[in-house]
Scaffold this motif. Sequence first.
Motif, PDB file in Angstrom:
ATOM      1  N   GLN A 112       0.822  -1.211   0.000  1.00 49.91           N
ATOM      2  CA  GLN A 112       0.000   0.000   0.000  1.00 49.91           C
ATOM      3  C   GLN A 112       0.855   1.260   0.000  1.00 49.91           C
ATOM      4  OE1 GLN A 112      -3.362  -0.246  -0.450  1.00 49.91           O
ATOM      5  NE2 GLN A 112      -2.718  -2.368  -0.728  1.00 49.91           N
ATOM      6  N   THR A 113       0.283   2.322  -0.544  1.00 48.98           N
ATOM      7  CA  THR A 113       0.957   3.616  -0.567  1.00 48.98           C
ATOM      8  C   THR A 113       0.582   4.421   0.672  1.00 48.98           C
ATOM      9  OG1 THR A 113      -0.873   4.687  -1.735  1.00 48.98           O
ATOM     10  CG2 THR A 113       0.855   3.651  -3.097  1.00 48.98           C
ATOM     11  N   VAL A 114       1.341   5.478   0.917  1.00 47.81           N
ATOM     12  CA  VAL A 114       1.035   6.372   2.032  1.00 47.81           C
ATOM     13  C   VAL A 114      -0.350   6.991   1.830  1.00 47.81           C
ATOM     14  CG1 VAL A 114       1.683   8.554   3.144  1.00 47.81           C
ATOM     15  CG2 VAL A 114       3.431   6.836   2.626  1.00 47.81           C
ATOM     16  N   PHE A 115      -0.672   7.394   0.593  1.00 47.92           N
ATOM     17  CA  PHE A 115      -1.994   7.972   0.336  1.00 47.92           C
ATOM     18  C   PHE A 115      -3.097   7.000   0.718  1.00 47.92           C
ATOM     19  CE2 PHE A 115      -5.758   8.393  -2.315  1.00 47.92           C
ATOM     20  CZ  PHE A 115      -6.104   9.709  -2.088  1.00 47.92           C
ATOM     21  N   HIS A 116      -2.954   5.755   0.290  1.00 43.39           N
ATOM     22  CA  HIS A 116      -3.964   4.732   0.569  1.00 43.39           C
ATOM     23  C   HIS A 116      -4.166   4.569   2.074  1.00 43.39           C
ATOM     24  CE1 HIS A 116      -5.825   0.681   0.443  1.00 43.39           C
ATOM     25  NE2 HIS A 116      -6.235   1.049  -0.752  1.00 43.39           N
ATOM     26  N   GLU A 117      -3.070   4.461   2.799  1.00 41.57           N
ATOM     27  CA  GLU A 117      -3.138   4.275   4.252  1.00 41.57           C
ATOM     28  C   GLU A 117      -3.762   5.483   4.949  1.00 41.57           C
ATOM     29  OE1 GLU A 117      -2.444   2.189   7.887  1.00 41.57           O
ATOM     30  OE2 GLU A 117      -2.458   1.548   5.801  1.00 41.57           O
ATOM     31  N   ARG A 118      -3.317   6.679   4.561  1.00 38.46           N
ATOM     32  CA  ARG A 118      -3.863   7.890   5.191  1.00 38.46           C
ATOM     33  C   ARG A 118      -5.345   8.068   4.894  1.00 38.46           C
ATOM     34  NH1 ARG A 118       0.624  12.692   4.322  1.00 38.46           N
ATOM     35  NH2 ARG A 118       2.096  12.000   5.920  1.00 38.46           N
ATOM     36  N   ALA A 119      -5.745   7.785   3.654  1.00 38.55           N
ATOM     37  CA  ALA A 119      -7.154   7.948   3.281  1.00 38.55           C
ATOM     38  C   ALA A 119      -8.035   6.997   4.076  1.00 38.55           C
ATOM     39  CB  ALA A 119      -7.334   7.723   1.782  1.00 38.55           C
ATOM     40  N   ILE A 120      -7.617   5.743   4.197  1.00 40.61           N
ATOM     41  CA  ILE A 120      -8.406   4.774   4.961  1.00 40.61           C
ATOM     42  C   ILE A 120      -8.506   5.200   6.422  1.00 40.61           C
ATOM     43  CG2 ILE A 120      -8.479   2.403   5.814  1.00 40.61           C
ATOM     44  CD1 ILE A 120      -7.183   1.531   3.182  1.00 40.61           C
ATOM     45  N   ASP A 121      -7.363   5.540   7.030  1.00 35.96           N
ATOM     46  CA  ASP A 121      -7.371   5.965   8.438  1.00 35.96           C
ATOM     47  C   ASP A 121      -8.287   7.162   8.655  1.00 35.96           C
ATOM     48  OD1 ASP A 121      -5.685   4.021   9.387  1.00 35.96           O
ATOM     49  OD2 ASP A 121      -3.900   5.284   9.410  1.00 35.96           O
ATOM     50  N   TYR A 122      -8.121   8.180   7.807  1.00 38.62           N
ATOM     51  CA  TYR A 122      -8.908   9.402   7.971  1.00 38.62           C
ATOM     52  C   TYR A 122     -10.395   9.123   7.846  1.00 38.62           C
ATOM     53  CZ  TYR A 122     -10.790  14.064   7.113  1.00 38.62           C
ATOM     54  OH  TYR A 122     -11.535  15.210   7.183  1.00 38.62           O
ATOM     55  N   LEU A 123     -10.797   8.423   6.799  1.00 35.03           N
ATOM     56  CA  LEU A 123     -12.220   8.175   6.580  1.00 35.03           C
ATOM     57  C   LEU A 123     -12.815   7.299   7.674  1.00 35.03           C
ATOM     58  CD1 LEU A 123     -12.084   7.678   2.729  1.00 35.03           C
ATOM     59  CD2 LEU A 123     -13.199   9.567   3.941  1.00 35.03           C
ATOM     60  N   LYS A 124     -12.076   6.298   8.096  1.00 37.01           N
ATOM     61  CA  LYS A 124     -12.598   5.410   9.147  1.00 37.01           C
ATOM     62  C   LYS A 124     -12.869   6.192  10.427  1.00 37.01           C
ATOM     63  CE  LYS A 124     -12.395   1.838  12.251  1.00 37.01           C
ATOM     64  NZ  LYS A 124     -12.019   1.642  13.633  1.00 37.01           N
ATOM     65  N   TRP A 125     -11.906   6.976  10.865  1.00 36.58           N
ATOM     66  CA  TRP A 125     -12.068   7.682  12.140  1.00 36.58           C
ATOM     67  C   TRP A 125     -13.059   8.834  12.031  1.00 36.58           C
ATOM     68  CZ3 TRP A 125     -11.048   4.903  16.003  1.00 36.58           C
ATOM     69  CH2 TRP A 125     -10.008   3.975  15.954  1.00 36.58           C
ATOM     70  N   GLN A 126     -13.069   9.536  10.923  1.00 36.59           N
ATOM     71  CA  GLN A 126     -14.027  10.623  10.764  1.00 36.59           C
ATOM     72  C   GLN A 126     -15.459  10.095  10.715  1.00 36.59           C
ATOM     73  OE1 GLN A 126     -13.448  14.011  10.794  1.00 36.59           O
ATOM     74  NE2 GLN A 126     -11.402  13.383  11.416  1.00 36.59           N
ATOM     75  N   LEU A 127     -15.691   9.039   9.962  1.00 38.97           N
ATOM     76  CA  LEU A 127     -17.037   8.473   9.889  1.00 38.97           C
ATOM     77  C   LEU A 127     -17.464   7.896  11.231  1.00 38.97           C
ATOM     78  CD1 LEU A 127     -16.961   6.714   6.402  1.00 38.97           C
ATOM     79  CD2 LEU A 127     -18.086   8.864   7.011  1.00 38.97           C
ATOM     80  N   GLN A 128     -16.541   7.235  11.894  1.00 40.73           N
ATOM     81  CA  GLN A 128     -16.872   6.652  13.198  1.00 40.73           C
ATOM     82  C   GLN A 128     -17.273   7.733  14.198  1.00 40.73           C
ATOM     83  OE1 GLN A 128     -14.780   2.997  14.599  1.00 40.73           O
ATOM     84  NE2 GLN A 128     -13.883   4.435  16.059  1.00 40.73           N
ATOM     85  N   SER A 129     -16.659   8.907  14.084  1.00 40.00           N
ATOM     86  CA  SER A 129     -16.940   9.975  15.063  1.00 40.00           C
ATOM     87  C   SER A 129     -18.312  10.605  14.876  1.00 40.00           C
ATOM     88  CB  SER A 129     -15.851  11.054  14.990  1.00 40.00           C
ATOM     89  OG  SER A 129     -15.955  11.788  13.787  1.00 40.00           O
ATOM     90  N   VAL A 130     -18.919  10.456  13.687  1.00 41.37           N
ATOM     91  CA  VAL A 130     -20.222  11.102  13.451  1.00 41.37           C
ATOM     92  C   VAL A 130     -21.336  10.109  13.137  1.00 41.37           C
ATOM     93  CG1 VAL A 130     -19.190  13.270  12.691  1.00 41.37           C
ATOM     94  CG2 VAL A 130     -19.726  11.508  10.990  1.00 41.37           C
ATOM     95  N   ALA A 131     -21.021   8.830  13.011  1.00 41.42           N
ATOM     96  CA  ALA A 131     -22.042   7.842  12.656  1.00 41.42           C
ATOM     97  C   ALA A 131     -23.065   7.687  13.779  1.00 41.42           C
ATOM     98  CB  ALA A 131     -21.392   6.493  12.363  1.00 41.42           C
ATOM     99  N   PRO A 132     -24.331   7.524  13.442  1.00 44.91           N
ATOM    100  CA  PRO A 132     -25.346   7.236  14.460  1.00 44.91           C
ATOM    101  C   PRO A 132     -25.000   5.960  15.223  1.00 44.91           C
ATOM    102  CG  PRO A 132     -26.378   7.779  12.355  1.00 44.91           C
ATOM    103  CD  PRO A 132     -24.898   7.639  12.092  1.00 44.91           C
ATOM    104  N   LEU A 133     -25.546   5.825  16.409  1.00 45.14           N
ATOM    105  CA  LEU A 133     -25.194   4.703  17.282  1.00 45.14           C
ATOM    106  C   LEU A 133     -25.626   3.352  16.733  1.00 45.14           C
ATOM    107  CD1 LEU A 133     -25.949   6.254  20.800  1.00 45.14           C
ATOM    108  CD2 LEU A 133     -23.730   5.942  19.676  1.00 45.14           C
TER     109      LEU A 133
END
Length: 199
Positions: free
Chosen positions: A48-69
């Motif tokens: 994997q590339t740095v972009f791939h890793e950063r994009a996955i990390d960012y999206l996972k944590w951002q979505l988790q922080s706002v997703a309904p319970l």
Amino acid sequence: MSIEPEAPEPRWAVPPVGGWTADDLDTLPNLPPHTELIDGSLVFVSPQTVFHERAIDYLKWQLQSVAPLDLEVFREFTIDVDFQNRPEPDVVVVQADAVEGLQQTRFPAGRVLLAIEVVSEESMTRDRETKPVKYARAKVPHFWRVENHDGRAVVYVFELEPATGAYTSTGIFHDRMKVSVPFDIDLDLTAITARRRGA
């Protein structure tokens, strides 16, 4: 003079007639991490590339922080599309009741609300063409594709059109992404490629 023994050749799994099935991913020995099943064939991921890793990390944590319970967010987790297709979206949002236990290795596609693929050079055709068709056929209502355009993240957003059963584009986002489905989301896409600041 002694002769060094030849190193054994790697043993590759030989597919059965008709190809592998979704259940085989849990039982085949020595598969590399994140192996997917597409049309009965095993697909191995490249480094994997740095972009791939950063994009996955960012999206996972951002979505988790706002997703309904009643929703949960996972990274790199397979979903059962059908008996010969078990792809692994880079990020997936599922209904919380899809989580049955800590030893679970996949989710049924019917419990998936959003599948996200971060495109890499070797996965471009799969992420742009093959996987969206399979997710749509499995009735996954939302699909995002994330690409690196000259060092900037671009997100292509699709929603399932019920009359046709195919995805339709609902937006292309640069720098900032603000959507109201599958839930309210406001993302600073520049954070994916920004360098971390020193302390």
